[in-house]
Write a protein that holds these residues in place. Structure first.
Motif, short mmCIF file in Angstrom:
data_model
loop_
_atom_site.label_atom_id
_atom_site.label_comp_id
_atom_site.label_asym_id
_atom_site.label_seq_id
_atom_site.Cartn_x
_atom_site.Cartn_y
_atom_site.Cartn_z
N HIS A 25 -6.35 43.60 70.38
CA HIS A 25 -6.94 44.91 70.09
C HIS A 25 -7.25 45.07 68.62
O HIS A 25 -8.27 45.66 68.25
CB HIS A 25 -6.00 46.04 70.52
CG HIS A 25 -5.95 46.22 71.99
ND1 HIS A 25 -4.97 46.95 72.62
CD2 HIS A 25 -6.75 45.77 72.98
CE1 HIS A 25 -5.17 46.95 73.94
NE2 HIS A 25 -6.25 46.24 74.17
N ILE A 26 -6.33 44.57 67.78
CA ILE A 26 -6.54 44.72 66.33
C ILE A 26 -7.72 43.86 65.87
O ILE A 26 -8.53 44.27 65.03
CB ILE A 26 -5.26 44.37 65.55
CG1 ILE A 26 -4.04 45.16 66.07
CG2 ILE A 26 -5.46 44.59 64.06
CD1 ILE A 26 -4.09 46.65 65.81
N PHE A 81 -9.76 52.95 66.99
CA PHE A 81 -10.85 53.01 67.96
C PHE A 81 -11.40 54.42 68.10
O PHE A 81 -12.60 54.60 68.32
CB PHE A 81 -10.39 52.46 69.32
CG PHE A 81 -10.38 50.95 69.36
CD1 PHE A 81 -9.18 50.26 69.52
CD2 PHE A 81 -11.56 50.24 69.21
CE1 PHE A 81 -9.16 48.87 69.56
CE2 PHE A 81 -11.54 48.85 69.23
CZ PHE A 81 -10.36 48.17 69.41
N LEU A 96 -10.28 43.09 67.68
CA LEU A 96 -11.46 43.81 68.16
C LEU A 96 -11.78 44.99 67.25
O LEU A 96 -12.94 45.23 66.90
CB LEU A 96 -11.23 44.29 69.59
CG LEU A 96 -12.42 44.93 70.29
CD1 LEU A 96 -13.56 43.92 70.41
CD2 LEU A 96 -12.02 45.43 71.68
N LEU A 97 -10.73 45.74 66.86
CA LEU A 97 -10.91 46.90 66.00
C LEU A 97 -11.54 46.52 64.67
O LEU A 97 -12.50 47.15 64.21
CB LEU A 97 -9.53 47.57 65.78
CG LEU A 97 -9.49 48.81 64.90
CD1 LEU A 97 -10.36 49.90 65.48
CD2 LEU A 97 -8.06 49.31 64.76
N GLU A 153 -18.74 45.58 61.95
CA GLU A 153 -20.00 45.30 62.67
C GLU A 153 -21.23 45.53 61.81
O GLU A 153 -22.17 44.76 61.85
CB GLU A 153 -20.07 46.23 63.88
CG GLU A 153 -20.56 45.58 65.14
CD GLU A 153 -20.41 46.55 66.30
OE1 GLU A 153 -20.04 46.10 67.38
OE2 GLU A 153 -20.67 47.75 66.06
N GLU A 185 -2.72 40.26 67.70
CA GLU A 185 -3.00 41.31 68.66
C GLU A 185 -4.51 41.38 68.93
O GLU A 185 -5.28 41.67 68.00
CB GLU A 185 -2.54 42.67 68.11
CG GLU A 185 -1.04 42.81 67.96
CD GLU A 185 -0.37 43.23 69.26
OE1 GLU A 185 -1.10 43.72 70.16
OE2 GLU A 185 0.84 43.07 69.36
N SER A 222 -4.48 50.87 66.90
CA SER A 222 -5.59 50.82 67.85
C SER A 222 -6.07 52.21 68.21
O SER A 222 -7.27 52.48 68.23
CB SER A 222 -5.16 50.11 69.14
OG SER A 222 -4.98 48.74 68.90
N GLN A 257 -15.23 45.47 65.22
CA GLN A 257 -16.13 46.60 65.38
C GLN A 257 -16.28 47.38 64.08
O GLN A 257 -17.36 47.91 63.78
CB GLN A 257 -15.63 47.53 66.49
CG GLN A 257 -15.83 46.96 67.87
CD GLN A 257 -15.55 47.98 68.96
OE1 GLN A 257 -15.43 49.17 68.70
NE2 GLN A 257 -15.46 47.50 70.20
N THR A 258 -15.21 47.46 63.30
CA THR A 258 -15.28 48.17 62.03
C THR A 258 -16.27 47.50 61.08
O THR A 258 -17.01 48.16 60.36
CB THR A 258 -13.88 48.21 61.37
OG1 THR A 258 -12.97 48.82 62.28
CG2 THR A 258 -13.88 49.00 60.08
N LEU A 277 -13.81 54.89 65.41
CA LEU A 277 -15.05 54.17 65.70
C LEU A 277 -15.89 54.91 66.75
O LEU A 277 -17.11 54.98 66.64
CB LEU A 277 -14.75 52.74 66.18
CG LEU A 277 -14.30 51.76 65.11
CD1 LEU A 277 -13.99 50.41 65.75
CD2 LEU A 277 -15.35 51.58 64.04
#
Lengths: 510, 124
Positions: free
Chosen positions: B12-13, A291, B15-16, B22, B10, A287, B19-20, A294
């Protein structure tokens, strides 16, 4: 039998007989002492322990021959008595023999010739008797010793936690301790004298069969025990070599089984721990790095362009933000590498790595290592030179791990070299191959050379702010090289450069 | 319509990865999520994505089992599966191969590689 060792007590009231017989006996080599009657003889015998045999007349004053015999027998003196008498009465003869005399000789014209052989035989018989008694005493002692040993061993065998099963040369069970009966769920009924083939199953059977076939060596295997437990079995032939024989004699086999369920559980826990640690540490790191990358992308693609051409404080802020994000990312990646390295070395030191064995070409390994590090070379504009001896034999080992070593050495070389070249050499020397990575970099001080292979020790470059390595790269390389049976070392001169070399045995050796 | 399924317990993963990837959404790709193995199987059956990013270590049903189910039992060979693992060198490549995974990526992964692979599989 040396007659000179023996002393005879000659008892007779007739002085002429005493003189004559003494002479005869002494001629035959015996030592002689005399007495006139039974009483004198008794005194002489009691006071002289070196008397081996008593030769006595029957009719004597004070104490007769018979009375002497009785007295000697009564007191359990273990002395052979031969009667030498003129009295031929059968009753006298029988009484003497029955009461304990060894022999009854008649004083006749042959006595001078026959006396020696008679005495000899009696003395021999006495010696045999003594030896017999000694043997019996020895046997008693040995039997007690054996009983003690047997008791101790039985106690050990019955109480030991490992299972034990013993067979004779024909494969019949001669011993099965309580532990093995429990471990293998053997029936309570008597399994002694049954063939092991009917008692054991599967791999244990095979193991015992091997010992009977090979009659030498120790065979071991892991087996599943009833009740979901795990066991380790060791079987061997029992061989006897007595002092007489030149060869060993096969007299049976034995198998010992140990319950290793707990051991395996600890192993499994260790492996699980390493798995869990690696997962738990890497997940948040994913993470953090992900992030941040990103964010950087969004900033550079979307937000920064909105700023136009910033100056002064704005420009400074933008540059700082970019740079700081870069630091977070590179430190994050360094942490990821560190986690890999720590887990690697922990596993290597615990012997938990699963090593592959393949036939590898040295040239191929070097090429792949260079491919993986070529970008580092390009970044620093360093040249790479390969010098590989022709016809280099193949090596045997774990390809991925050996490439890991080369990558590590090459990246170190590039890291510590500002300008010039990194060379990789390989040559063979009998049954080993030596590979070396040489650079024209800053070198290592003499005092620091020992430190480079220690964990977490980093040398040089203390004053720059370049991101440092993990401090585990070289220790890991050392473990890998040493596992393959080789050696890793460095030669270096401060300011001139370094050469890191390692040896690997060729395929087919070591 | 091109679909990518993201499976990880997870948040967060997930979400990551979302977004990657996207930028692909702007190009007409639909991104779907699942947070466990069983949900993943249901979603694969229902939505039939072309590409699945599948975490290995999940409770109840792990990535190997999902992979095996999809490739062998459900025989959906046209679903490209990327196994994601937080195990570095300890990752059991053989087990991954046996389960039928097409490729594996170790965490922390490189976002650029993720996008590159997605473009390659979807052909965009």
């Amino acid at each position: 039998m040396k007659t000179g060792d023996y002393k005879i007590l000659l008892v007779d009231d007739d002085p002429f007989v005493r003189e004559l017989l003494s002479a005869v006996l002494e001629d035959n080599g015996y030592k002689v002492t005399t007495a006139e009657n039974g009483k004198e003889a008794l005194n002489a015998f009691v006071t002289d322990p070196s008397i081996n045999l008593i030769l006595t007349d029957m009719n004597m004053p004070e104490m007769s021959g018979q009375q002497l015999i009785n007295k000697l027998m009564e007191n359990v003196f273990d002395i052979p008595i031969i009667v030498l008498s003129g009295n031929k009465e059968i009753a006298v003869v029988m009484e003497a023999l029955n009461s304990g005399a060894e022999d009854y000789l008649i004083k006749d014209e042959f006595i001078q010739d026959t006396i020696d052989i008679k005495i000899k035989k009696t003395l021999e018989k006495q010696a045999l008797k003594k030896r017999n008694l000694q043997l019996i005493a020895d046997l008693s002692i040995k039997t007690i010793e054996l009983e003690n040993a047997l008791s101790s061993q039985t106690a050990i065998i019955n109480n030991m936690p490992d299972g034990l099963l013993v067979t004779n040369a024909e494969g019949m069970v001669t011993l099965a301790n309580p532990a093995i009966k429990e471990m293998l769920n053997l029936p309570d009924r008597d399994i002694i004298r049954k063939s092991y083939v009917h008692i054991l199953s599967g791999m244990l059977n095979e193991l015992m069969e091997k010992t009977g076939r090979e009659k030498d060596g120790v065979f071991t295997t892991d087996i599943a025990l009833p009740g979901g437990r795990a066991g380790r079995a060791v079987a061997t032939a029992i061989r006897k070599k007595s002092s007489r024989d030149l060869e060993y004699e096969y007299i049976g086999s034995l198998v010992m089984v140990r319950d290793i369920t707990a051991e395996k559980e600890v192993d499994r826990m260790k492996n699980d721990f390493i798995s869990i640690v690696s997962h738990e540490l890497r997940t948040p790191l994913t993470s953090i790095i992900g992030f941040t990358k990103l964010i950087r992308k969004k900033l550079e693609d979307v937000l920064f362009p909105c700023m136009g051409s910033p100056e002064g404080k704005l420009l400074k802020a933008r540059e700082q933000v970019s740079s700081n994000l870069g630091i977070i990312i590179s430190e994050g990646e360094r942490l990821a590498t560190l986690i890999n390295d720590v887990l690697d070395i922990a596993k290597m030191e615990a012997g938990k790595i699963e090593w592959k064995t393949e036939t590898l070409s040295v040239c191929g390994l070097i090429d792949r290592a260079f491919d993986a590090t070529s970008s580092l070379f390009q970044e620093k504009r360093l040249s790479f030179r390969k010098e590989i001896e022709d016809g280099l034999p193949d090596i045997s080992g774990d390809g991925d791990r050996l490439i890991q070593v080369l990558i590590n050495l090459l990246s170190n070389a590039v890291k510590f070299t500002e300008k010039g070249r990194v060379s990789c050499r390989a040559f063979s020397d009998g049954d080993t191959i030596t590979l070396s990575v040489e650079d024209t970099g800053i070198g290592i001080a003499k005092d620091d050379i020992e430190l480079v292979f220690e964990k977490f020790k980093q040398v040089g470059d203390a004053h720059t702010d370049r991101p440092r390595g993990t401090g585990l790269g070289l220790p890991i390389c050392k473990q890998i090289v040493e596992y393959h049976g080789g050696r890793l070392w460095v030669e270096s001169e401060l300011g001139k450069g370094s050469v890191f070399s390692f040896t690997i045995p060729t395929a087919g050796t070591g | 319509m091109a679909k990518i399924l993201i499976v990880d317990d997870e948040p967060h993963i997930r979400l990551l990865l979302m977004q990657t990837l996207e930028e692909l959404e702007d190009e007409g790709v639909e991104l779907i999520m699942a947070d466990n193995g069983e949900e993943a199987l249901e979603t694969i059956k229902a939505e039939r994505p072309q590409l699945v990013f599948l975490d290995v270590m999940m409770p109840k049903m792990n990535g190997f089992d999902v992979c095996h189910a999809v490739k062998n039992e459900m025989a959906m060979k046209d679903v490209y599966i990327v196994l994601l693992t937080a195990k570095g060198q300890e990752f059991d490549k053989q087990k991954g191969n046996q389960a039928g995974a097409d490729i594996y990526m170790t965490k922390p992964f490189n976002p650029d590689e993720v996008v590159e692979k997605a473009r390659e599989v979807l052909g965009i």
